[in-house]
Scaffold this motif. Structure first.
Motif, PDB file in Angstrom:
ATOM      1  N   ALA A 110      11.940  -4.168 -11.200  1.00 22.13           N
ATOM      2  CA  ALA A 110      11.875  -2.978 -10.350  1.00 22.13           C
ATOM      3  C   ALA A 110      13.123  -2.926  -9.476  1.00 22.13           C
ATOM      4  CB  ALA A 110      10.619  -2.989  -9.493  1.00 22.13           C
ATOM      5  N   ALA A 111      14.213  -3.543 -10.010  1.00 21.59           N
ATOM      6  CA  ALA A 111      15.503  -3.583  -9.322  1.00 21.59           C
ATOM      7  C   ALA A 111      15.359  -4.176  -7.910  1.00 21.59           C
ATOM      8  CB  ALA A 111      16.141  -2.204  -9.315  1.00 21.59           C
ATOM      9  N   CYS A 112      15.943  -3.519  -6.926  1.00 22.08           N
ATOM     10  CA  CYS A 112      15.961  -4.092  -5.577  1.00 22.08           C
ATOM     11  C   CYS A 112      14.593  -4.119  -4.901  1.00 22.08           C
ATOM     12  CB  CYS A 112      16.952  -3.328  -4.703  1.00 22.08           C
ATOM     13  SG  CYS A 112      18.642  -3.351  -5.338  1.00 22.08           S
ATOM     14  N   THR A 113      13.636  -3.362  -5.436  1.00 22.84           N
ATOM     15  CA  THR A 113      12.267  -3.393  -4.902  1.00 22.84           C
ATOM     16  C   THR A 113      11.438  -4.465  -5.594  1.00 22.84           C
ATOM     17  OG1 THR A 113      12.511  -0.976  -4.913  1.00 22.84           O
ATOM     18  CG2 THR A 113      10.449  -1.828  -4.089  1.00 22.84           C
ATOM     19  N   VAL A 211      17.776   6.620   2.612  1.00 20.79           N
ATOM     20  CA  VAL A 211      17.591   6.977   4.023  1.00 20.79           C
ATOM     21  C   VAL A 211      16.228   7.618   4.249  1.00 20.79           C
ATOM     22  CG1 VAL A 211      18.373   8.592   5.793  1.00 20.79           C
ATOM     23  CG2 VAL A 211      20.031   7.151   4.621  1.00 20.79           C
ATOM     24  N   ARG A 212      15.820   8.461   3.322  1.00 19.58           N
ATOM     25  CA  ARG A 212      14.515   9.128   3.459  1.00 19.58           C
ATOM     26  C   ARG A 212      13.356   8.172   3.187  1.00 19.58           C
ATOM     27  NH1 ARG A 212      11.072  11.150  -0.193  1.00 19.58           N
ATOM     28  NH2 ARG A 212      12.584  11.013  -1.911  1.00 19.58           N
ATOM     29  N   ILE A 213      13.407   7.473   2.069  1.00 15.51           N
ATOM     30  CA  ILE A 213      12.243   6.721   1.616  1.00 15.51           C
ATOM     31  C   ILE A 213      11.994   5.454   2.425  1.00 15.51           C
ATOM     32  CG2 ILE A 213      13.210   5.147  -0.135  1.00 15.51           C
ATOM     33  CD1 ILE A 213      10.166   7.480  -0.610  1.00 15.51           C
ATOM     34  N   MET A 214      13.048   4.798   2.894  1.00 15.27           N
ATOM     35  CA  MET A 214      12.865   3.555   3.654  1.00 15.27           C
ATOM     36  C   MET A 214      12.101   3.816   4.947  1.00 15.27           C
ATOM     37  SD  MET A 214      14.586   0.610   2.466  1.00 15.27           S
ATOM     38  CE  MET A 214      15.719  -0.136   3.626  1.00 15.27           C
ATOM     39  N   GLY A 215      12.504   4.853   5.657  1.00 10.89           N
ATOM     40  CA  GLY A 215      11.816   5.179   6.898  1.00 10.89           C
ATOM     41  C   GLY A 215      10.388   5.625   6.668  1.00 10.89           C
ATOM     42  N   GLU A 216      10.175   6.436   5.628  1.00 13.56           N
ATOM     43  CA  GLU A 216       8.829   6.910   5.316  1.00 13.56           C
ATOM     44  C   GLU A 216       7.894   5.759   4.977  1.00 13.56           C
ATOM     45  OE1 GLU A 216       8.894   9.776   2.206  1.00 13.56           O
ATOM     46  OE2 GLU A 216       9.972  11.295   3.388  1.00 13.56           O
ATOM     47  N   MET A 217       8.354   4.854   4.120  1.00 19.57           N
ATOM     48  CA  MET A 217       7.507   3.744   3.675  1.00 19.57           C
ATOM     49  C   MET A 217       7.178   2.790   4.826  1.00 19.57           C
ATOM     50  SD  MET A 217       6.610   4.011   0.575  1.00 19.57           S
ATOM     51  CE  MET A 217       6.395   5.720   1.125  1.00 19.57           C
ATOM     52  N   ALA A 218       8.179   2.483   5.641  1.00 18.64           N
ATOM     53  CA  ALA A 218       7.954   1.585   6.766  1.00 18.64           C
ATOM     54  C   ALA A 218       6.911   2.162   7.718  1.00 18.64           C
ATOM     55  CB  ALA A 218       9.259   1.327   7.509  1.00 18.64           C
ATOM     56  N   THR A 219       7.054   3.439   8.033  1.00 20.34           N
ATOM     57  CA  THR A 219       6.102   4.091   8.935  1.00 20.34           C
ATOM     58  C   THR A 219       4.714   4.129   8.325  1.00 20.34           C
ATOM     59  OG1 THR A 219       7.873   5.475   9.843  1.00 20.34           O
ATOM     60  CG2 THR A 219       5.624   6.222  10.196  1.00 20.34           C
ATOM     61  N   GLU A 220       4.640   4.417   7.032  1.00 21.71           N
ATOM     62  CA  GLU A 220       3.337   4.520   6.370  1.00 21.71           C
ATOM     63  C   GLU A 220       2.562   3.211   6.381  1.00 21.71           C
ATOM     64  OE1 GLU A 220       1.611   5.104   1.880  1.00 21.71           O
ATOM     65  OE2 GLU A 220       3.164   6.481   2.543  1.00 21.71           O
ATOM     66  N   VAL A 221       3.226   2.105   6.026  1.00 19.60           N
ATOM     67  CA  VAL A 221       2.474   0.845   5.941  1.00 19.60           C
ATOM     68  C   VAL A 221       2.096   0.300   7.315  1.00 19.60           C
ATOM     69  CG1 VAL A 221       3.312   0.171   3.665  1.00 19.60           C
ATOM     70  CG2 VAL A 221       4.594  -0.542   5.701  1.00 19.60           C
ATOM     71  N   ASN A 268      24.434  -7.186  -0.880  1.00 17.39           N
ATOM     72  CA  ASN A 268      23.213  -6.711  -1.528  1.00 17.39           C
ATOM     73  C   ASN A 268      22.858  -7.682  -2.649  1.00 17.39           C
ATOM     74  OD1 ASN A 268      21.258  -5.411  -3.064  1.00 17.39           O
ATOM     75  ND2 ASN A 268      22.246  -3.414  -2.998  1.00 17.39           N
ATOM     76  N   THR A 269      21.781  -8.417  -2.483  1.00 22.55           N
ATOM     77  CA  THR A 269      21.342  -9.384  -3.491  1.00 22.55           C
ATOM     78  C   THR A 269      20.101  -8.895  -4.236  1.00 22.55           C
ATOM     79  OG1 THR A 269      20.096 -10.592  -1.794  1.00 22.55           O
ATOM     80  CG2 THR A 269      22.313 -11.397  -2.314  1.00 22.55           C
ATOM     81  N   SER A 270      19.861  -7.592  -4.186  1.00 23.86           N
ATOM     82  CA  SER A 270      18.771  -6.953  -4.927  1.00 23.86           C
ATOM     83  C   SER A 270      17.429  -7.640  -4.650  1.00 23.86           C
ATOM     84  CB  SER A 270      19.104  -6.931  -6.416  1.00 23.86           C
ATOM     85  OG  SER A 270      18.191  -6.148  -7.157  1.00 23.86           O
ATOM     86  N   ALA A 271      16.746  -8.127  -5.685  1.00 22.89           N
ATOM     87  CA  ALA A 271      15.400  -8.680  -5.522  1.00 22.89           C
ATOM     88  C   ALA A 271      15.357  -9.936  -4.657  1.00 22.89           C
ATOM     89  CB  ALA A 271      14.787  -8.976  -6.891  1.00 22.89           C
ATOM     90  N   PHE A 298      14.023  -0.403  -1.638  1.00 25.16           N
ATOM     91  CA  PHE A 298      14.231   0.662  -2.610  1.00 25.16           C
ATOM     92  C   PHE A 298      15.187   0.120  -3.662  1.00 25.16           C
ATOM     93  CE2 PHE A 298      17.933   0.916   0.014  1.00 25.16           C
ATOM     94  CZ  PHE A 298      18.951   1.331  -0.842  1.00 25.16           C
ATOM     95  N   GLY A 299      15.178   0.735  -4.836  1.00 24.10           N
ATOM     96  CA  GLY A 299      16.074   0.243  -5.871  1.00 24.10           C
ATOM     97  C   GLY A 299      16.154   1.167  -7.056  1.00 24.10           C
ATOM     98  N   GLY A 300      16.946   0.749  -8.043  1.00 20.86           N
ATOM     99  CA  GLY A 300      17.126   1.528  -9.251  1.00 20.86           C
ATOM    100  C   GLY A 300      15.796   1.816  -9.919  1.00 20.86           C
ATOM    101  N   GLY A 301      15.702   3.009 -10.444  1.00 15.27           N
ATOM    102  CA  GLY A 301      14.449   3.414 -11.098  1.00 15.27           C
ATOM    103  C   GLY A 301      14.128   4.900 -10.961  1.00 15.27           C
ATOM    104  N   LEU A 302      14.151   5.475  -9.778  1.00 21.60           N
ATOM    105  CA  LEU A 302      14.293   4.812  -8.484  1.00 21.60           C
ATOM    106  C   LEU A 302      12.931   4.277  -8.034  1.00 21.60           C
ATOM    107  CD1 LEU A 302      16.564   7.471  -6.805  1.00 21.60           C
ATOM    108  CD2 LEU A 302      17.294   5.201  -7.467  1.00 21.60           C
ATOM    109  N   THR A 303      12.903   3.065  -7.518  1.00 28.32           N
ATOM    110  CA  THR A 303      11.660   2.454  -7.062  1.00 28.32           C
ATOM    111  C   THR A 303      11.673   2.288  -5.555  1.00 28.32           C
ATOM    112  OG1 THR A 303      12.564   0.208  -7.290  1.00 28.32           O
ATOM    113  CG2 THR A 303      11.442   1.146  -9.212  1.00 28.32           C
TER     114      THR A 303
END
Length: 313
Positions: A110-113, A211-221, A268-271, A298-303
């Protein structure tokens, strides 16, 4: 049942590649790299040092830190985009190399995720009673797929590995909430080219997504766990770019001192990014028994994915 981290171990190669080293063969500068990414240096694996070698060292340390016997490990999951081979999987190699029983072992891409995906996968096996202890590893040799002639991507990546033992932990500890997702339409923005297997990235589009997904996911969890931003003791984002990390931190609403920053040291060391950061903050004394952590990537996929957990056994 509470599932959490019972042991952790990491490894980074000896060779340090600084921004000044890149100045010698690319049209770039330390000033530009530092300003745009936050990276000052990263680690490069030796030519004969494979992903499985780094994963092995990190795994041995995590097992020792957990205090469990190797016979108590019931599964291995390795998050990687850069396995030694297409098959056998790195996890298969480690099952033999670590001297473990003939337990199930698999790689997860799942790449960097990947590390977050693998942690949540392991959690399911433990909660259903199928497994007691699972070795989860994020390991990458990104330098073998990085295009060293591309100044926009070559400077970003480094090698390393981080491992944890996941299992049942005491009341009030472990994983509180999580979220995983993907947007396959964005796969064209970050992928390995068929002709040479080297990494190709549309930096602008990946940046916008992150930028969008990192903030959204952090707030959600955090909300899903019943916590408030002020309850978060350490925010550990995927270490891709300091500007993306700062944006997600601001979205979550926590002060800078509560965000882990290791991108300057490892790139950036991905996983491997998140476990490397967890270990660094442990060594700095910023993660303690009972600390509330937020992991997001977040990572390639995009995941993408995120976890809140309480540190401790």
């Amino acid at each position: 049942m509470n599932v959490g981290i019972k042991g952790i171990g990491t490894y980074v190669p000896e060779r340090v590649m600084t921004n000044f080293d890149f100045e010698k063969f690319l049209d770039t500068s330390d000033e530009w790299i530092s300003k745009m990414t936050g990276i000052k240096e990263r680690r490069f694996a030796a030519d004969n040092e494979e992903t499985s070698d780094m994963a092995f060292i990190a795994a041995e340390k995590a097992i020792a830190d957990s205090g469990i016997d190797k016979d108590e490990i019931d599964m291995i999951i390795v998050a990687t985009s850069t396995g030694d081979h297409k098959f056998p999987a790195v996890a298969n190699q480690l099952q033999h190399r670590l001297g473990l029983r003939p337990i199930p072992s698999m790689d997860q891409l799942a790449a960097c995720t990947g590390f977050i995906y693998s942690m949540i996968t392991a959690q399911q096996f433990i909660e259903t009673g199928t497994c007691r202890n699972i070795l989860v590893i994020g390991a990458e040799k990104l330098t073998k797929i990085a295009n060293m002639e591309d100044r926009n991507t070559a400077i970003l990546f480094g090698d390393g590995a981080g491992a944890v033992i996941l299992g049942e932990v005491g009341p009030g500890h472990g994983i509180l909430s999580s979220h995983l997702g993907s947007d396959g339409a964005g796969g064209k923005y970050l992928y390995d080219r068929k002709e040479d297997q080297l990494l190709e990235m549309n930096g602008r589009e990946v940046f916008k997504f992150a930028v969008r997904i990192m903030g959204e996911m952090a707030t959600e969890v955090v909300e899903k766990a019943g916590l408030k931003p002020e309850d978060v003791d350490m925010f550990i984002p995927h270490q891709a770019n300091i500007r993306i990390m700062e944006s997600s931190r601001e979205r979550l609403g926590i002060p800078r001192e509560k965000m882990s920053v290791t991108v300057d040291k490892y790139g950036n060391t991905s996983a491997a990014s998140i476990p490397l950061s967890m270990m660094y903050e442990l060594e700095q004394g910023k993660i303690k028994e009972g600390s509330n952590l937020v992991l997001v990537g977040f990572g390639g996929g995009l995941t993408y994915g995120a976890i809140t957990l309480v540190w401790g056994k």
